[in-house]
Motif scaffolding. Structure first.
Motif, PDB file in Angstrom:
ATOM      1  N   ALA A  82       0.829  -1.207   0.000  1.00 52.16           N
ATOM      2  CA  ALA A  82       0.000   0.000   0.000  1.00 52.16           C
ATOM      3  C   ALA A  82       0.863   1.257   0.000  1.00 52.16           C
ATOM      4  N   CYS A  83       1.964   1.241   0.753  1.00 49.00           N
ATOM      5  CA  CYS A  83       2.874   2.389   0.797  1.00 49.00           C
ATOM      6  C   CYS A  83       3.551   2.595  -0.557  1.00 49.00           C
ATOM      7  N   LEU A  84       3.969   1.501  -1.185  1.00 47.56           N
ATOM      8  CA  LEU A  84       4.598   1.612  -2.504  1.00 47.56           C
ATOM      9  C   LEU A  84       3.599   2.137  -3.525  1.00 47.56           C
ATOM     10  N   ASP A  85       2.354   1.654  -3.452  1.00 49.03           N
ATOM     11  CA  ASP A  85       1.311   2.148  -4.356  1.00 49.03           C
ATOM     12  C   ASP A  85       1.103   3.643  -4.174  1.00 49.03           C
ATOM     13  N   PHE A  86       1.153   4.103  -2.926  1.00 52.40           N
ATOM     14  CA  PHE A  86       0.938   5.519  -2.637  1.00 52.40           C
ATOM     15  C   PHE A  86       2.087   6.372  -3.174  1.00 52.40           C
ATOM     16  N   VAL A  87       3.308   5.887  -3.015  1.00 52.10           N
ATOM     17  CA  VAL A  87       4.496   6.676  -3.355  1.00 52.10           C
ATOM     18  C   VAL A  87       4.732   6.735  -4.850  1.00 52.10           C
ATOM     19  N   ALA A  88       4.580   5.590  -5.522  1.00 53.87           N
ATOM     20  CA  ALA A  88       5.111   5.468  -6.875  1.00 53.87           C
ATOM     21  C   ALA A  88       4.027   5.240  -7.911  1.00 53.87           C
ATOM     22  N   PRO A  89       3.762   6.233  -8.759  1.00 56.82           N
ATOM     23  CA  PRO A  89       2.846   6.011  -9.882  1.00 56.82           C
ATOM     24  C   PRO A  89       3.532   5.173 -10.951  1.00 56.82           C
ATOM     25  N   PRO A  90       2.760   4.558 -11.852  1.00 58.05           N
ATOM     26  CA  PRO A  90       3.403   3.851 -12.965  1.00 58.05           C
ATOM     27  C   PRO A  90       4.186   4.830 -13.825  1.00 58.05           C
ATOM     28  N   SER A  91       5.091   4.309 -14.616  1.00 60.94           N
ATOM     29  CA  SER A  91       6.085   5.149 -15.295  1.00 60.94           C
ATOM     30  C   SER A  91       5.479   6.207 -16.214  1.00 60.94           C
ATOM     31  N   LEU A  92       4.329   5.935 -16.799  1.00 60.57           N
ATOM     32  CA  LEU A  92       3.741   6.891 -17.745  1.00 60.57           C
ATOM     33  C   LEU A  92       2.713   7.802 -17.093  1.00 60.57           C
ATOM     34  N   THR A  93       2.542   7.673 -15.793  1.00 58.31           N
ATOM     35  CA  THR A  93       1.550   8.486 -15.090  1.00 58.31           C
ATOM     36  C   THR A  93       2.239   9.641 -14.380  1.00 58.31           C
ATOM     37  N   PRO A  94       1.853  10.871 -14.647  1.00 56.74           N
ATOM     38  CA  PRO A  94       2.502  11.997 -13.961  1.00 56.74           C
ATOM     39  C   PRO A  94       2.098  12.080 -12.499  1.00 56.74           C
ATOM     40  N   ASP A  95       3.067  12.407 -11.659  1.00 55.87           N
ATOM     41  CA  ASP A  95       2.800  12.643 -10.237  1.00 55.87           C
ATOM     42  C   ASP A  95       2.714  14.153 -10.044  1.00 55.87           C
ATOM     43  N   ASN A  96       1.505  14.629  -9.865  1.00 52.49           N
ATOM     44  CA  ASN A  96       1.290  16.081  -9.805  1.00 52.49           C
ATOM     45  C   ASN A  96       1.405  16.654  -8.399  1.00 52.49           C
ATOM     46  N   ARG A  97       1.857  15.861  -7.454  1.00 49.64           N
ATOM     47  CA  ARG A  97       1.934  16.346  -6.077  1.00 49.64           C
ATOM     48  C   ARG A  97       3.136  17.282  -5.926  1.00 49.64           C
ATOM     49  N   LYS A  98       2.843  18.529  -5.601  1.00 53.73           N
ATOM     50  CA  LYS A  98       3.898  19.536  -5.509  1.00 53.73           C
ATOM     51  C   LYS A  98       4.002  20.159  -4.112  1.00 53.73           C
ATOM     52  N   LYS A  99       2.952  20.032  -3.310  1.00 59.15           N
ATOM     53  CA  LYS A  99       2.908  20.657  -1.995  1.00 59.15           C
ATOM     54  C   LYS A  99       2.549  19.615  -0.939  1.00 59.15           C
ATOM     55  N   PRO A 100       2.886  19.872   0.323  1.00 58.00           N
ATOM     56  CA  PRO A 100       2.558  18.895   1.377  1.00 58.00           C
ATOM     57  C   PRO A 100       1.088  18.476   1.376  1.00 58.00           C
ATOM     58  N   LYS A 101       0.169  19.408   1.172  1.00 58.17           N
ATOM     59  CA  LYS A 101      -1.258  19.068   1.253  1.00 58.17           C
ATOM     60  C   LYS A 101      -1.663  18.073   0.164  1.00 58.17           C
ATOM     61  N   ASP A 102      -0.872  17.987  -0.918  1.00 62.14           N
ATOM     62  CA  ASP A 102      -1.198  17.048  -1.995  1.00 62.14           C
ATOM     63  C   ASP A 102      -1.051  15.601  -1.542  1.00 62.14           C
ATOM     64  N   TYR A 103      -0.311  15.383  -0.464  1.00 62.53           N
ATOM     65  CA  TYR A 103      -0.100  14.028   0.055  1.00 62.53           C
ATOM     66  C   TYR A 103      -1.132  13.649   1.113  1.00 62.53           C
ATOM     67  N   THR A 104      -2.097  14.520   1.346  1.00 60.70           N
ATOM     68  CA  THR A 104      -3.130  14.241   2.343  1.00 60.70           C
ATOM     69  C   THR A 104      -4.394  13.669   1.711  1.00 60.70           C
ATOM     70  N   VAL A 105      -4.327  13.358   0.417  1.00 56.03           N
ATOM     71  CA  VAL A 105      -5.423  12.677  -0.272  1.00 56.03           C
ATOM     72  C   VAL A 105      -4.847  11.463  -0.993  1.00 56.03           C
ATOM     73  N   SER A 106      -5.680  10.477  -1.238  1.00 62.82           N
ATOM     74  CA  SER A 106      -5.219   9.266  -1.915  1.00 62.82           C
ATOM     75  C   SER A 106      -4.862   9.574  -3.368  1.00 62.82           C
ATOM     76  N   PRO A 107      -3.838   8.929  -3.911  1.00 62.05           N
ATOM     77  CA  PRO A 107      -3.426   9.205  -5.298  1.00 62.05           C
ATOM     78  C   PRO A 107      -4.531   8.835  -6.288  1.00 62.05           C
ATOM     79  N   TYR A 108      -4.597   9.590  -7.370  1.00 57.88           N
ATOM     80  CA  TYR A 108      -5.656   9.342  -8.355  1.00 57.88           C
ATOM     81  C   TYR A 108      -5.442   8.032  -9.111  1.00 57.88           C
ATOM     82  N   TRP A 109      -4.233   7.460  -9.060  1.00 55.73           N
ATOM     83  CA  TRP A 109      -3.991   6.200  -9.774  1.00 55.73           C
ATOM     84  C   TRP A 109      -4.408   4.964  -8.960  1.00 55.73           C
TER      85      TRP A 109
END
Length: 470
Positions: A144-171
């Motif tokens: 679950a932690c790895l899923d949260f941290v790492a999107p698949p290679s072709l998926t952009p990680d748009n998290r730029k600010k601390p608050k972006d990590y307070t919601v579940s990833p869109y992937w």
């Protein structure tokens, strides 16, 4: 025992933290018990601090000591995170990265069948591939932690600010509350971003998931099936849970009354009512500030429950400031509570029938040890993956988090006292006690856990044979 022709030689290289080294060492011993050869790589001081190997395993595990190169501002004897204040850990990461040539030389000369490595060695998959050695990223973090941290290679990680990590990833395609609380992500934000020239932990995890051939996770399908399946789908490579590596029951025999450290603790626990004692421990590296310690102590006192508290009274070596219990606390709780400021036999304590709850930092190793004996969890996170672990445990109703302020993480003595009573004794907390007992049937079953390792090793052996056939 593995057949002679099927024996593997596996090199293992954990990150320089004992929260990583110890699970790697446990996995190494379990693999060695099956007759495979292990080259266990770390620095000299870290290897010297490991428990002594049983004689039966000595022929199968070879310790490889690689000294860290001199690094500016890094103390000479600092070889693990426990040797440093948090702000100097990036220097240790930089020194670790300087081991690339030493690792490459060892792999080239020893030519193992596989190399198993940690999140921090983002550079190792390329080295191994150039040498024709397949690689395994062994994660001590949950899928679950790895899923949260790492999107698949072709998926952009748009998290730029601390608050972006307070919601579940869109992937993540299924409903979940897996996310950090704002005070949790703020406490580790330097690990999410680059600091002092060291690569961030999140970036390293993304890189090792991209570069490795196989992912192995310290987990099991009974705990996080959908997360394991999703991880494999995301990264399109084999993902194997290797079991949760619970400590062996024979290592914690209550018959060992001759142990001078354990005997007085056992005598006190024997006098307590079954399921009544709160065990409190926050791992080897988490430290309470003085104001937090004071509030925690008053919370334990206010709960009225018996407790055994393993408390680190000193801060890191670079900070000589001592912390103190409230005046009169030990006198007022005498007989009902014990504060232990030295090492304590955590497994023995958790195995004792008097333990009714575990107030923990939510580190996965401690969670495993508690659930092995069916102990419900009261969660108080500090750093690293602990926030994500806590959300998963909350979702599964195995653990209950002490209520805290969302922005600064502050808590009250009343919230501590009520959390302890809820999980350990109140009727509305029975769900936590029942769910912990259910997990005991899985995590405490060594046959179930061993089957995971057998499947993983079977794949490694088959892969090697098919490659040699080509």
């Amino acid at each position: 025992m593995a057949k002679e022709e099927a024996k593997l030689h596996i090199a293992m290289f954990p990150w320089l933290a004992f929260g990583h080294i110890n699970p790697y060492f446990e996995l190494a011993k379990l693999i060695a018990q099956k007759g495979h050869k292990i080259s266990f790589i770390s620095t000299p001081r870290n290897i010297d601090r490991l428990p002594k190997l049983p004689q039966t395993l000595s022929p199968f595990i070879n310790f490889v000591k690689l000294p860290l190169p001199p690094t500016e501002n890094l103390p000479e004897d600092a070889e693990a995170t426990i040797d440093l204040p948090q702000e100097k850990v990036p220097l240790l990461k930089n020194a670790y990265d300087s081991l690339q040539d030493s690792i490459a030389n060892f792999l080239q000369s020893s030519n193992p069948d596989w190399v198993v490595f940690d999140f921090s060695a983002y550079w190792l998959p390329d080295i191994a591939r150039n040498l024709g050695i397949p690689s395994v990223f062994f994660s001590i973090y949950l899928a679950a932690c790895l899923d949260f941290v790492a999107p698949p290679s072709l998926t952009p990680d748009n998290r730029k600010k601390p608050k972006d990590y307070t919601v579940s990833p869109y992937w993540v395609p299924f409903p979940t509350k897996l996310a950090f609380r704002i005070f949790e992500i703020l406490s580790i934000y330097d690990n999410v971003t680059e600091v002092d020239g060291a690569k961030s932990c999140f970036w390293s995890i993304v890189e090792v998931l991209r570069g490795c051939d196989v992912v192995a996770v310290r987990s099991c399908t009974e705990f996080e099936l959908k997360w394991l399946q999703h991880l494999e789908k995301l990264h399109r490579k084999p993902v194997f849970p290797v079991g949760v590596l619970p400590p062996k029951l024979h290592n914690i025999s209550n018959d060992d009354d001759d142990d001078e450290e354990w005997r007085p603790i056992k005598e006190w626990l024997d006098k307590q009512v079954n399921g009544s004692v709160i065990y409190v421990a926050f791992g080897t590296e988490a430290k309470l500030r003085q104001d937090e310690l004071t509030e925690m102590a008053y919370g334990l006192e206010l709960s009225g429950l018996p407790f055994f508290w393993v408390l680190r009274m000193d801060h890191d070596s670079a900070n000589s400031e001592m912390i103190e219990l409230p005046v009169g606390f030990e006198e007022r709780t005498k007989g009902r509570g014990i504060v232990c400021t030295t090492w304590a036999p955590q497994l023995n304590i958790l195995a004792h029938d008097s333990i009714g709850g575990f107030l923990t930092h939510s580190g996965w190793s401690s969670v495993v040890e508690a659930l092995q004996f069916g102990r419900p969890l009261i969660l108080f996170t500090f750093s690293n993956d602990q926030g994500l672990n806590a959300r998963l445990l909350e979702e599964k109703m195995i653990g209950y988090s002490v209520p805290r302020d969302e922005h600064d993480g502050w808590f009250t003595r009343q919230s501590v006292a009520e959390s302890l009573k809820l999980v350990a004794v109140k009727e509305e907390g029975k769900i936590y006690r029942d769910k912990a007992k259910e997990m005991k049937l899985v995590i405490g079953d060594m046959d179930i856990q061993d089957n995971y390792l057998n499947e993983f090793l079977g794949y490694l052996s088959t892969y090697r044979r098919s490659n040699k056939a080509q």
